[in-house]
Design an enzyme around this catalytic site. Structure first.
Site, mmCIF file in Angstrom:
data_model
loop_
_atom_site.group_PDB
_atom_site.id
_atom_site.type_symbol
_atom_site.label_atom_id
_atom_site.label_comp_id
_atom_site.label_asym_id
_atom_site.label_seq_id
_atom_site.Cartn_x
_atom_site.Cartn_y
_atom_site.Cartn_z
ATOM 1 N N GLU A 284 39.715 40.255 43.060
ATOM 2 C CA GLU A 284 40.350 41.486 42.585
ATOM 3 C C GLU A 284 41.208 42.129 43.672
ATOM 4 O O GLU A 284 42.305 42.621 43.393
ATOM 5 C CB GLU A 284 39.282 42.476 42.100
ATOM 6 N N ARG A 288 45.255 42.497 43.006
ATOM 7 C CA ARG A 288 45.703 43.878 42.826
ATOM 8 C C ARG A 288 46.326 44.449 44.097
ATOM 9 O O ARG A 288 47.432 44.989 44.062
ATOM 10 C CB ARG A 288 44.534 44.764 42.380
ATOM 11 N N GLU A 551 46.906 41.150 27.927
ATOM 12 C CA GLU A 551 47.188 39.724 27.739
ATOM 13 C C GLU A 551 48.012 39.421 26.493
ATOM 14 O O GLU A 551 48.891 38.542 26.515
ATOM 15 C CB GLU A 551 45.880 38.930 27.707
#
Length: 659
Positions: A284, A288, A551
């Site tokens: 992550e 990010r 998505e």
């Protein structure tokens, strides 16, 4: 992935009972009726006890070593531990004296003579390491007191110099040519109706950002109903400003430059990883933070973003110090100690996590001139290439200690998704020269199509999940990114199958749209099934939520770019309207717990990826194609655009040939 489950405490620490000190043991006295032999034979001298203790310790050490290093006759096929070029090359060998190097060379020659394939085994390597350590110890003992004092003084000087360097701040990065960046702003569509929709998306972005700015500034995310900051364990429960870093490139391409400037100032003044005692998700933080900072640097040219990305990347490197080089899922930014999620198949690493580092790490090597980042991710690829794959499929779990697959569960959704995405994007980012990555992607997609992709009774194409030889007819919202991936990878497909994969992408887009259209809120559930007469509908209550995921909209955008079929803009606008109607609150945007309820309840979290991905893909969907054109930019899995490294612009390790 990791944010949904609280990891269990690490079970990696082994404890052994401590030996009692000799001084604490009582020596029993002779009883009145005992033999009258001399007293000195009834007890042991202190020196004799010490010798016995040494023998006992050696025996325990021998048993311990045998337990770990003797061959395992398990029915499972062991990882090929004899591959010197794959196993443990990432851990730098300690500096050796001349005699130690000569001794290790003799051991290596002996091993090569006795081993049929000319490659020493892991046991031989460990034996050589032990012998080298013993030799170094003997060399130390031979030295005079003056020589030892001189070495100690030299080491002190070296430590002082290193401390001075740290106090002076990080070394300046070498100058490298900026890759050609085009289409970083504007992209205004010629049609007034489309421009109006794009302006609405920008307004939604501004509402999300302004709410975070007012109520959660500096926190990782926002609780829009409670109107306060929100933090999850994937960021170590610390205030690292995840939303600020994640949103920077979206703000820039939308022309929100004042907001971008506010974010930049916070990063300059507050984003500091030195001394941060926080355990974070490697995956992550990479997608990010490092992805977001690199994208902000390439878009704006501001050096601070590059420097912060490199500083953070250095903190992630200890996660790779495992026996196989497969990184831990979590790493402490201060101590460098890593571990895996307790729920992940007996402490395995996760395919989507260790397989989603390539794009960012290649750019780190390009910008710093340091080959270590590139070598780490190439090592992972080499290791996976050596392994057997059941039915050609990659299981979602791999043990970083043994190099064995964990539970045989394969998914193109959660736990597996972005691994396949990064194989394709490694090829695209290399200006289509990384043919190894392309071949690996094509082979993986062929196996996925053979074993996971099916048509429902109603004619909907879906991607199921393979679990221990059985296909589960369930598809997750995360899996819906695959429609865009198939379209993106259509050009360059083997056997002239570009049309086939573009059509497959269109079919997946249609299925995912149906999962939205068959709900009350016109927002898709987290997962939906295709059995018992139900199609593209969630069955379990814990699968009916929508947490502002991107998505499906991501696939709409890719399909629009490659086909310009107006239905994709229409579907995207339907999703945008539903988000604005049902997820918008006075303090930002929130996920909802049940997309089939006309009176939904909120989860009270404005995810950072809503600003990084969902709103960005919507904005691009209603922009012209000259905004971030796909022949110049590749988006990481968090929708952060990174430029293609054309051959004329790259500087990578000279001993590597893949790029």
């Amino acid at each position: 992935i990791g944010s949904l489950t609280t990891p269990a405490p690490s079970s990696d620490i082994m404890t052994t009972p401590a030996l009692l000190p000799l001084s604490g043991r009582r020596i029993p006295a002779l009883s009145p009726g005992a033999s009258s032999f001399p007293h000195h034979r009834a007890t042991l001298r202190l020196s004799e006890k010490f010798i016995l203790l040494l023998i006992l310790s050696a025996f325990i050490t021998l048993c311990f070593g045998a337990f770990f290093f003797l061959p395992d006759n398990s029915k499972h096929k062991r990882f090929d531990l004899g591959l010197e070029d794959v196993l443990i090359p990432h851990i730098d060998a300690p500096k050796m004296g001349k005699h130690a190097r000569e001794r290790e060379g003799a051991v290596r020659v002996r091993d090569e003579k006795t081993k049929g394939d000319g490659k020493p085994s892991l046991r031989d390597k460990i034996r050589a390491d032990h012998e080298r350590a013993l030799q170094e110890a003997k060399e130390k003992l031979r030295k005079s007191r003056a020589e030892l004092q001189a070495e100690i003084q030299t080491e002190k000087v070296r430590v002082v110099e290193e401390l001075k360097k740290k106090e002076a701040g990080p070394r300046p990065l070498p100058p490298v040519p900026m890759p050609k960046v085009v289409g970083v702003s504007d992209g205004e569509p010629p049609e007034p109706a489309v421009k109006e929709k794009r302006d609405k998306i920008r307004e939604m972005m501004k509402h999300a950002w302004d709410s975070y700015r007012q109520y959660g500034w500096g926190h990782n995310e926002l609780k829009p109903l409670a109107k306060k900051g929100h933090t999850t364990n994937i960021f170590g429960n610390s205030q690292m400003g995840a939303t600020i870093v994640d949103a920077l490139d979206s703000l820039y391409i939308m022309g929100l430059h004042e907001e971008f400037k506010d974010g930049q100032e916070w990063i300059e003044q507050n984003l500091d990883f030195t001394g941060v005692n926080a355990e974070v998700s490697v995956f992550e933080v990479n997608i990010r933070f490092i992805g977001g900072l690199l994208a902000a640097y390439y878009l704006s040219g501001q050096e601070v973003f590059k420097l912060k990305a490199v500083q953070l990347a250095e903190k992630l490197l200890p996660a790779f110090n495992t026996p196989t080089g497969i990184p831990w899922a979590m790493v402490n930014l201060k101590s460098g100690v890593g571990r895996n999620w307790g729920w992940a198949s007996a402490g395995s690493s996760i395919l989507a996590e260790f397989g989603t580092l390539h794009m960012e790490f290649v750019h780190l090597t390009y910008l710093t001139g340091n080959p270590v980042y590139y070598q780490k991710v190439m090592h992972i690829r080499k290791l996976l290439a050596k392994m057997d794959r059941p039915n050609g499929l990659y299981p979602n779990y791999l043990n970083p200690r043994t190099g064995r697959w964990g539970q045989h569960h394969t998914s193109v959704g959660g736990l597996g998704d972005s691994f396949y995405e990064y194989l394709l994007k490694a090829w695209l980012m290399s200006d289509k020269t990384d043919t190894e990555a392309r071949k690996t992607y094509d082979d993986a997609i062929e196996a996925i199509e053979r074993h996971l992709i099916r048509k429902s009774n109603g004619g909907l194409t879906f991607i199921g999940e393979w679990k221990n030889g059985h296909l589960e007819r369930k598809m997750g919202h995360l899996t819906c990114f695959a429609g865009g991936m198939f379209a993106l990878g259509a050009d360059g497909s083997p056997d002239d199958k570009a049309g086939h994969y573009l059509q497959l992408g269109a079919e997946i887009a249609h299925t995912c749209h149906e999962s939205y259209d068959r709900t009350v809120l016109k927002l898709g559930p987290e997962a939906f099934k295709f059995d018992s007469g139900l199609e593209a509908v969630a069955v379990r209550q814990n699968e009916k939520y929508y947490i502002l995921r991107p998505e499906v909209i991501e696939t709409y955008w890719y399909m629009w770019r490659f086909t310009h079929d107006p239905k994709y803009r229409q579907w995207g606008w339907e999703a945008a309207q539903a988000i604005d109607k049902y997820c918008r609150v006075s303090g930002g945007f929130s996920g909802v717990k049940d997309v089939y309820s006309s009176n939904p309840t909120y989860d009270d979290v404005q995810q950072s990826f809503f600003l990084a991905e969902t709103l960005k893909y919507l904005y691009l969907l209603f922009s012209s194609d000259d905004l971030l054109p796909l022949d110049s930019w590749v988006f990481n899995t968090e929708a952060h655009p990174l430029p293609v490294l054309h051959l004329g612009n790259i500087t990578l390790p000279v001993d590597q040939t893949v790029l």
